[in-house]
Scaffold this motif. Sequence first.
Motif, mmCIF file in Angstrom:
data_model
loop_
_atom_site.group_PDB
_atom_site.id
_atom_site.type_symbol
_atom_site.label_atom_id
_atom_site.label_comp_id
_atom_site.label_asym_id
_atom_site.label_seq_id
_atom_site.Cartn_x
_atom_site.Cartn_y
_atom_site.Cartn_z
ATOM 1 N N THR A 282 0.824 -1.210 0.000
ATOM 2 C CA THR A 282 0.000 0.000 0.000
ATOM 3 C C THR A 282 0.858 1.261 0.000
ATOM 4 O OG1 THR A 282 -0.130 -0.026 2.429
ATOM 5 C CG2 THR A 282 -1.872 -1.180 1.214
ATOM 6 N N ARG A 368 1.667 -0.229 -12.244
ATOM 7 C CA ARG A 368 0.651 -0.594 -11.279
ATOM 8 C C ARG A 368 -0.731 -0.586 -11.925
ATOM 9 N NH1 ARG A 368 4.647 3.207 -10.044
ATOM 10 N NH2 ARG A 368 3.355 4.681 -8.873
ATOM 11 N N SER A 369 -1.660 -1.291 -11.306
ATOM 12 C CA SER A 369 -3.043 -1.282 -11.775
ATOM 13 C C SER A 369 -3.699 0.031 -11.370
ATOM 14 C CB SER A 369 -3.821 -2.461 -11.173
ATOM 15 O OG SER A 369 -3.262 -3.686 -11.573
ATOM 16 N N THR A 371 -6.915 2.425 -10.409
ATOM 17 C CA THR A 371 -8.192 2.266 -9.693
ATOM 18 C C THR A 371 -9.180 3.370 -10.049
ATOM 19 O OG1 THR A 371 -7.340 3.505 -7.785
ATOM 20 C CG2 THR A 371 -7.087 1.103 -7.747
ATOM 21 N N ARG A 372 -8.688 4.504 -10.574
ATOM 22 C CA ARG A 372 -9.590 5.607 -10.933
ATOM 23 C C ARG A 372 -8.862 6.562 -11.867
ATOM 24 N NH1 ARG A 372 -10.492 10.704 -8.629
ATOM 25 N NH2 ARG A 372 -9.051 10.176 -6.941
ATOM 26 N N ARG A 386 -14.174 4.427 -12.749
ATOM 27 C CA ARG A 386 -13.851 3.686 -11.532
ATOM 28 C C ARG A 386 -13.759 2.187 -11.800
ATOM 29 N NH1 ARG A 386 -14.058 6.328 -6.656
ATOM 30 N NH2 ARG A 386 -14.721 8.513 -6.758
ATOM 31 N N ALA A 387 -13.838 1.827 -13.069
ATOM 32 C CA ALA A 387 -13.686 0.442 -13.503
ATOM 33 C C ALA A 387 -13.091 0.481 -14.903
ATOM 34 C CB ALA A 387 -15.028 -0.289 -13.500
ATOM 35 N N PHE A 390 -9.786 2.256 -18.147
ATOM 36 C CA PHE A 390 -9.441 3.500 -17.479
ATOM 37 C C PHE A 390 -8.855 4.534 -18.438
ATOM 38 C CE2 PHE A 390 -9.291 0.422 -13.958
ATOM 39 C CZ PHE A 390 -10.077 1.087 -13.022
#
Length: 396
Positions: A282, A368-369, A371-372, A386-387, A390
Amino acid sequence: MITRLSGVLIIILCMFALPLQASGQGAASATLTPPDIEDFPQIEVFLDVQDSSGSFIHGLASKDIRLLEDDNPVRIENVFENRSGAQVVFAISPGATFTVRNSQGVSRYNLVVEALSTWAQNRQGSTIDDMSLITNDGSQIIHIADSLKWQQALQTIDTESEASETTPGIEVLSQAIDLAADPLPRPGMGRSVIFITPPLGEQASVALQNLSARATQQGVHISIWMVAPPAAPVTPAINRMMELVEATGGRFATLTGEENLPDPELSLEPLRSVYHLTYISTIKESGTHQLVAEIQTEDQTITSTPQEFELGIEPPNPAFISPQLEITRTLPEDIQRETDVEDIPAEEYLPRAQDIQILVDFPDGRIRSLTRTTLYVDGVPADENRAPPFDRFTWD
């Protein structure tokens, strides 16, 4: 009076007699390796967990292990118990005590060689360990997995003939620590040195403390087999040797020639198993970070020493792909004919929306993946994802 004096002498002898066998373990322990950050945010780390006797604790699952990254719990993805083996270096520093013979006429040195040969024979067929052998006179065999070749090298070394004229030292121990700290053939292997030596002189005390710090930093367990006469006095230098063993989690044994020699397996078997963990980090900022493991067993909680690691992170860098430099909106022809242009709302102009695509680059090389993602027009959010996908927006 004579009887009382005898009792005092017995007490004194008990106080100064060296232990024949002693383990460096005193409490349960857990040790983390430096995290592998190559696939960040997924991070790999190896965990060694031993009980108070120095034996590896088998059978742990993810529910038994808690990882704290910068004091924050992180999600463990996988926990596997691996049998990786040990990288072990046998270091022999001969001295006059090696030449003393027992009641059967066998020298202490030959007893050591016989015990190690038996151990190597019993290990034939297994290639899990990385083995080395070095001596004061420069004889060595380095990083081999074949126990038969290792045994043959041992039997060609003749240190007994020069032992009586050799002054014991710790140079060979320093070399052994360096060898044990070499890159591992397999991740998660334990590191061990078995140092076979006479009692060391007082001049070695300071150097032993320095070696202890170095071995501890590099995760090298040091066991010492001290070849000495029975009931030899415990000198300050011998105390330093015992402290070195205790600090690094090894085992200490005194070899007088009359007792059974220690089994190397007591030092090596606990180092051959390790837990392989993966978790999702994180961390969002560059700098020095800290990882701690908490292990819950049936009767206690074991906390590892904090493992620090450096991680450099830069924010992702988005860029538009072939953006429109100009967008011209017009009215449909039927509306233009029927209505006064000034009264037509902006929503009627075409196109009503503009598709926009972006490319996201990671300057730090750590993909990195997402997320938004949010599209701003004149500082105001115009669209948000948000999915997946992106990288695409529709600007109303």
